[in-house]
Every structure is written in C-alpha cells, then in structure tokens.
Design a protein around this motif. Sequence first.
Motif, PDB file in Angstrom:
ATOM      1  N   VAL B  16       3.096  -2.180  -7.065  1.00 47.95           N
ATOM      2  CA  VAL B  16       2.837  -2.867  -8.330  1.00 47.95           C
ATOM      3  C   VAL B  16       3.863  -3.979  -8.542  1.00 47.95           C
ATOM      4  CG1 VAL B  16       2.795  -2.603 -10.830  1.00 47.95           C
ATOM      5  CG2 VAL B  16       1.753  -0.858  -9.377  1.00 47.95           C
ATOM      6  N   LEU B  20       3.141  -7.948  -8.880  1.00 36.79           N
ATOM      7  CA  LEU B  20       3.562  -8.698 -10.058  1.00 36.79           C
ATOM      8  C   LEU B  20       4.496  -9.840  -9.685  1.00 36.79           C
ATOM      9  CD1 LEU B  20       4.136  -5.841 -12.633  1.00 36.79           C
ATOM     10  CD2 LEU B  20       2.453  -7.658 -12.779  1.00 36.79           C
ATOM     11  N   LEU B  24       3.586 -13.451 -11.098  1.00 40.18           N
ATOM     12  CA  LEU B  24       4.260 -14.005 -12.270  1.00 40.18           C
ATOM     13  C   LEU B  24       5.155 -15.176 -11.880  1.00 40.18           C
ATOM     14  CD1 LEU B  24       5.177 -10.674 -14.052  1.00 40.18           C
ATOM     15  CD2 LEU B  24       3.331 -12.246 -14.592  1.00 40.18           C
ATOM     16  N   ASN B  25       5.595 -15.929 -12.899  1.00 40.82           N
ATOM     17  CA  ASN B  25       6.410 -17.096 -12.597  1.00 40.82           C
ATOM     18  C   ASN B  25       7.840 -16.693 -12.246  1.00 40.82           C
ATOM     19  OD1 ASN B  25       8.064 -16.855 -14.878  1.00 40.82           O
ATOM     20  ND2 ASN B  25       6.686 -18.073 -16.137  1.00 40.82           N
ATOM     21  N   ALA B  26       8.607 -17.692 -11.821  1.00 38.85           N
ATOM     22  CA  ALA B  26       9.936 -17.415 -11.265  1.00 38.85           C
ATOM     23  C   ALA B  26      10.863 -16.756 -12.278  1.00 38.85           C
ATOM     24  CB  ALA B  26      10.551 -18.714 -10.754  1.00 38.85           C
ATOM     25  N   PHE B  27      10.717 -17.136 -13.545  1.00 40.61           N
ATOM     26  CA  PHE B  27      11.608 -16.533 -14.531  1.00 40.61           C
ATOM     27  C   PHE B  27      11.281 -15.064 -14.758  1.00 40.61           C
ATOM     28  CE2 PHE B  27      12.668 -15.544 -19.031  1.00 40.61           C
ATOM     29  CZ  PHE B  27      14.036 -15.499 -18.843  1.00 40.61           C
ATOM     30  N   ARG B  28       9.978 -14.724 -14.712  1.00 39.22           N
ATOM     31  CA  ARG B  28       9.598 -13.307 -14.847  1.00 39.22           C
ATOM     32  C   ARG B  28      10.144 -12.508 -13.667  1.00 39.22           C
ATOM     33  NH1 ARG B  28       8.957 -12.696 -20.033  1.00 39.22           N
ATOM     34  NH2 ARG B  28       7.780 -14.459 -20.815  1.00 39.22           N
ATOM     35  N   PHE B  30      12.903 -13.148 -12.180  1.00 36.58           N
ATOM     36  CA  PHE B  30      14.311 -12.962 -12.512  1.00 36.58           C
ATOM     37  C   PHE B  30      14.482 -11.809 -13.503  1.00 36.58           C
ATOM     38  CE2 PHE B  30      18.017 -14.061 -15.190  1.00 36.58           C
ATOM     39  CZ  PHE B  30      18.997 -14.072 -14.214  1.00 36.58           C
ATOM     40  N   MET B  32      12.475  -9.316 -13.808  1.00 36.91           N
ATOM     41  CA  MET B  32      12.216  -8.054 -13.108  1.00 36.91           C
ATOM     42  C   MET B  32      13.485  -7.561 -12.438  1.00 36.91           C
ATOM     43  SD  MET B  32       8.460  -8.752 -11.526  1.00 36.91           S
ATOM     44  CE  MET B  32       8.358  -7.317 -10.516  1.00 36.91           C
ATOM     45  N   GLN B  34      16.482  -8.210 -13.434  1.00 34.30           N
ATOM     46  CA  GLN B  34      17.352  -7.724 -14.503  1.00 34.30           C
ATOM     47  C   GLN B  34      16.934  -6.332 -14.966  1.00 34.30           C
ATOM     48  OE1 GLN B  34      17.043 -11.044 -17.344  1.00 34.30           O
ATOM     49  NE2 GLN B  34      19.261 -11.193 -17.180  1.00 34.30           N
ATOM     50  N   THR B 156      14.353 -16.306  -6.887  1.00 37.93           N
ATOM     51  CA  THR B 156      14.288 -15.229  -7.873  1.00 37.93           C
ATOM     52  C   THR B 156      13.335 -14.126  -7.418  1.00 37.93           C
ATOM     53  OG1 THR B 156      12.667 -16.529  -9.081  1.00 37.93           O
ATOM     54  CG2 THR B 156      14.930 -16.591  -9.884  1.00 37.93           C
ATOM     55  N   LEU B 269      13.929  -7.377 -22.409  1.00 45.28           N
ATOM     56  CA  LEU B 269      12.853  -8.251 -22.889  1.00 45.28           C
ATOM     57  C   LEU B 269      12.901  -8.561 -24.380  1.00 45.28           C
ATOM     58  CD1 LEU B 269       9.809  -6.963 -20.818  1.00 45.28           C
ATOM     59  CD2 LEU B 269      11.297  -8.897 -20.368  1.00 45.28           C
ATOM     60  N   THR B 272      14.964 -11.786 -25.414  1.00 46.48           N
ATOM     61  CA  THR B 272      14.348 -13.032 -24.957  1.00 46.48           C
ATOM     62  C   THR B 272      13.099 -13.345 -25.759  1.00 46.48           C
ATOM     63  OG1 THR B 272      15.011 -12.303 -22.777  1.00 46.48           O
ATOM     64  CG2 THR B 272      13.664 -14.256 -22.885  1.00 46.48           C
TER      65      THR B 272
END
Lengths: 442, 364
Positions: B16, B20, B24-28, B30, B32, B34, B156, B269, B272
């Motif tokens: 999973v 994902l 998802l984009n690069a910040f997501r 990052f 993950m 975290q 990331t 989360l 943010t």
Amino acid sequence: MNTSHRLRLPVIAAAVTASLVAAGCGSGSSSGPGGGSGAAASAPGITSTEILIGSHQPLTGPAAPGYSEIAPAANAYFQYVNAHGGVNGLKIKYKYLDDGYDPSKTVSVVHQLVLQDNVFSIFNGLGTPTHLAVVKYLNASKVPDVFIASGCNCWNNPAAYPYTFGWQLDYVREGKILGAYLKQHFAGKKIGYFYQNDEFGQDGVKGLDFEIPHSQVVSRQSYVPTNVNVGPQASALKASGAQVVVAFSIPAFTALLKLASLKVGWNPTFVVSNVGTDPTTLAGLLEAFAKKGGANVSGNQLTQGIITDGYLPTLGDTGNSWIALFKKVHDTYDAKAPLDGNVLYGEAVAYTFVQAMLKAGKNPTRAGLVKAISSGLPQGAAVAPYDYSATGHGGMMGGYIGVIKNGAVVQQGPVWTTDTTPTGAVTQFTGTQPAAPASGMP
Amino acid sequence: MTLLRHLAAAVAVGAVVWALSVQLNAFRDFQMAQVAVYVVAIAGLSLLIGLSGQISLGHGAFMAVGAYTTALLMLHLNWPIWAVFPASAAVTALAGAVVGLAAARLHGPYLAGATLMLAVALPSLASQFPGVLGGDQGLSVTVVPPAALGATFPPTRWLAWVCALAALIALVILANLGRSRVGRNWRAIRDDPVAAALSGLNVAALRVLAFIVSAACAGLAGSMLAVTTSLVSPGSFTLSLSIALLAGAVLGGLGTLTGALWGALVVVLVPTYVTDVATSHGLSGGVAANIPIAAYGVVLIVVMLVFPYGIQGGLRRLAGQFLPSSPTRLGPPARRAPTGERTEDLDSPYRRPPVSEHQEEGTS
C-alpha cells in the motif's frame, strides 16, 4: 485471541489507505507544476497573474518576539506593490510558514513550500541554524534562495550554493567596522568580548580580531542561548579589568549581560552588534528581566550610550525619504505592529526582492532571477551598496556607527565599507544613498 | 504462525505504501517518511508505557542519540544507510540500558522527572562540544537515491521507501515481541509487580529490557529523522518533541502498534493541514501562526473525551458495537470485539471475558 490477530491485517491496511488518501486530497489543486491556470507560466510559482514565494519564519517559539514582525512587514510592502501595478503586472503572493526556530520543522515547511505549493523562490528564510538545514536542499532543487535573514558569512559561497544570496551586513564585516571604530576611539583601553558561541558570534569575533590589536583584548567570554545565567561571564570580564565590552549577542543576552554587570558593580562602555540592539526590544527586555528579579529599571536609561552599528536608515531620521516611505506602507498595511527595527527590516528586504524581480524581466525564470541578482542590484534602502556579482553572493558591504540616545539609534559619522578578508581596509563610503522613489516602487 | 501473520501484514502495508508513494506528489512522499519516523518512535514509547507500565518524558533525547550516531557514522566513516539504521538503534539501546538501570528503581512522577531531565540536558551536550557535535549549527547528513533508480527519481520517494521499510521491520519485531513470553511478562509486571515477582519474574530486569527496546526504537526513529531532514542539530530535539511523542502515543492508544500509526498521523498531518486552512482563509499572521497549536490541543482534548483509550481503542469499541450483530466468519461475537475499559492494554490476554461488559452496556 486468534480473532484479534486476523483482524489486524485488514485494519492496518485500511487505516493506512484511508488516512493517506485523505491526506492526498488535501494537496488538491497544487499538484501540477506551476500550480494552476497559467498558460503563461514561465517557471514554477509563476502564473499569468501571480508570483508565489515562500519563507520559513519563527512565528511562534523562542525567537518569535520581535522576529515574528518581519514577514508581515515584508508582506505589507508586497501588498503596496500589488496595489501599485505589481511586478510587471504580476501580483506577489507571500506564503510564510512557522518553523518555531526548529531546524526539523524548517525542513518540513520548506519541503511543503517547494514540493506542494510550488513556490518560485524561497525569500528571507530566517535564522542561521534553521536555514543551514535547507540550504543544500534548495540548491540541489535549483530553487532561488534569496536574501536570507541571517548575517552568517556562510551564505556567500557561489561555488557551493549558486542559488543562495545573503542580504544584511554579514557579521564579519560588522565585526571589522566595530573593531576599526574601537581601535581608533578606544586606543590603549582594555577590551573584553562577549559573544554567542555559534556562527553568529564567532564570525563577529573574527571580524573584530582583524582590526583590534590582540594585546588590547583582555578577556573572551562566550555564552550559549540555552543557558541564561551570564553572571560568571560578567564577573570574569570585570576581573579582567575590561573598560569596554563588545557583545555579539541576541537582544535577550545583551539585556542579561547589562543587568549582570550592574549586579557585580561593573560599568564598562557597551558596544553591541546590530542584531542585539534594537532599542525598543532591548529596553522592553531589560525592564521585564529586572522585574522578574524584583527590581524596577528604566529600559531607556540603561540603553543610553550603547554603541552599535546599522545598515538601514535610522528610524529617528524622519526626514529620510526611505523612512517616510516605509512608515507610509506600515501605516496602511501593517498598522497593528509597532514601527520598529524589525518592521523596517522586513519592508526593506521586500523592496530589494521587488528590485530583483523587476530586473529578472517579464517572464521570470528561476535561473533568470539568480542571473539578475548576480549581475548586481542598485543600492536601495541600504546605506551601503550590495556585494552581488558572479563571485559574490554576500549582501551589504557596510554600515555606520550609531549610539543609542533616548531609546533611538543616532548615526555617528559616515558610512564605512569593507570586505571579509583579514587585510581589507575599512574605508569611508564616498557615495550617497539615493532617495526613495516618489512612487515607492523600485 | 504469529511471525508469518505479522510478516504478511507488513508486506500488505508495504505494498500500500509503495502504491501511494508512486501516486502521491513529492511532498506527500516526504510526509510519509515523517509519519514513518514518528510511528517508530511512538510505537517504542507506547510499548514502554502501555506494556511495561513505565513512563518516559525523555524519548526526544534518545532520538537525539540515534540521530547524532547516524550523522557521525555517515560523516566520518561513510557507512551506508542500511548499516547506519541498526547501528544507531544499537547505540541508543545502550544509552537506554544505562537510563533503564536507573529507571527500574524509580516510579511514577520520579521516573517522569528523571527522564524529563534527560530530555532537557542531553541535547545541550551538542553545544558543549561544538568540535565533534557541530554546536547549535548541527551536523549535516546527505542521503541520495542510488544511481540505479535514475537521475530524475524523486529523492523524497526514496526517503519514503527507506523509512517505511525500516519502520515496517521495526513494527514486525515489536509485534512479535509483544506477543511473546517477554510481552506477556511485561503485562504481568505492569498489572501487578508484586504478583509477578511472586510468580518468579525478575521485575527489575524486565523493566530495564523494556527501556532498552523502547530506546532502540527511539534511536532508529532519530536515525530516520536525521536522514529525512538531512541535518542533526540540538534545536530538533527539544522538550516539545518528547511531549509530542507522548501525546501521539496517548492519542493513538497506548500499547497498540496501530495506535502508534494513528498518533503519528495526527502529529505529522494535523499541524500542516490546519496551517493550510488557516492561511488560505486569510487570518492575520499572529492568529494563523497559533492556530495549529490550538487545533492540536483541541484534537487532544476531544480524543481524550470521546475515546479515553485513544483512537485505536475508540475504533475497536465501535467495531465491537457494530460487528457482533452481523453474521461472521471470525468467531463467536462474545470473544471477538473488545469493549471493556478495565485495562489500558487492548491486546492483553489477561483481559476479562467481555461477556459481563456486554451486560453492563445493555443496562446503561
């Protein structure tokens, strides 16, 4: 018991999926490069109507008092620019996020700004330890990292950090200018150092040592910001017989040293770096700390006569066209904040950014912005020219000596410029600072 | 059998996460990474508190030990990342053993105080030895994706993979430990140390062991944090980090690994997300800056009021109310869903049979 085991797998999997999908939804519109409508987008963060820039700032936490005023003040100037036509028709949108002066959070918010919000540039990120955490990342990602709110000389490294530019007078130059003044006006006097034991204080001491004869320095005391007991340092300085103390300290520790020296009955001449002497902040801290110790003092009385330096026009100089402009902008867009050194700083650095963006031209790109700054910027609100070139990414080259009188810094004598080398002379700046444009736009 | 089940679960979660991370984009990605960092740290703390019944306000300091170990190994010895993670966990486990020896003699507020001292004092060592530990500026850590993935591979995503993998391995080990004899012994000394001692358990040794395991998790998390943030500095390991870990453990549900995931998600989360909402609604700077802190407080209060046993406890309770009425292949309803509030530990094999609790709920 088996039943709960068998439940676990789907539960965990479902949990991960649900939460991350929910998180993904939050990213929404900003996933495309350039973020949104722009057919005219020339770079990330640029649309047909807008330039999006970002920053990390200590809006909460230990560094927030005073420093949290800077970003709103910069934003006030951007709003002024937006109301007067913007930058080549584009409005500046400034998104500054709180990092609480914690480097881990700085990394997190800067990743968010770069990867999710797709900012064009990081602007005026505040703090040496915080910004050091992201400077490599920004350069690796080729994101302009302009006008950092820290005087560390470490930003001036075009070979390693081609996208990074300092702005304010760096601490080495500042140390040299203060040192040259001491050498001339306090010849033969015993001098003691008091400095923050990090890049800030060490750079300052480096500059001082380039100018002041070593035989004159009788004591070198350092502190770390986490230990507020500076009594031992004050006693050691007193015992060394120092008649002058030079402090590269943040405002809280300038105040603590002043109070500690009063306590031990030692009354030297105080010479304090620009960072540690905003008179409003300092007077407030002196009164607050003294009150905690059960004493009542007048902050303005205690700051009277402190020698310092400055690189922006003084707030007391109300006839100055820059002060008039920044006061006008402040009164219109940021009236809730007191008009102090931090607000002046924020507006001035925002002015420099607009200068750079205008120079970068109509369809700005990230590389174009770097090129525009590297080829030099005209002197704006700073009292001395900038050191921007292909090989210099430093910032301002000089400043003036000032003395605090009745709670305000008063400029003494001319503006001095110098370089960061051990032998480069401290010379009088012969040019004059241009007046602020009547339109308020660069 | 238990091991196989846990491995299967880990592989499923890993799949999973992989899916994902690509979607998802690069910040997501990052974020993950975290989340993975916090899952490990919170799981370790949750085990210490929920299973062995000890408390620690000093886990931020253990993370600092792991992070500095990572930075020093990578800077001076150029160790690869797969060797640095276990090494950092091992060094921190050693630190945990030292603290654990003292901790085993302390209880309640005294233990909290001693570990609190650790959280305050340890990071400032870095300022005392600027030559080795880099002072307030810290040490920088550089991790780049292997060249085999190609030059354009998002860094990331690599971070997310590395951290998620490390976290899953750690969680599988913890899950097995919790189910093992050691885990049962921990529950025994938590529920009644005197009875456990009379039954022949070495209470002090078990407490020290719990501290060691928990510290190793914190060390691994610190190591992952160092890699994620590419910098190790004392400013990252303040007291508020230790408190955030504790809050995450309590929010998620003490003593459960799924709870650690919930806690980590909230810790990472919520701030943010709330900042985004606050700034996009044009609130003034002073207000917007403090809203994430306020929102975090509200979440904490609401969860504690609605789900006194954390999010995971609340979910199980809900599941317990809805599932028994439907036909099921998972076993007789009376045995399956926990609904009790008798013990903090939702996994406890010593929990009372839930039958009587159903009756209580029926009358209320």
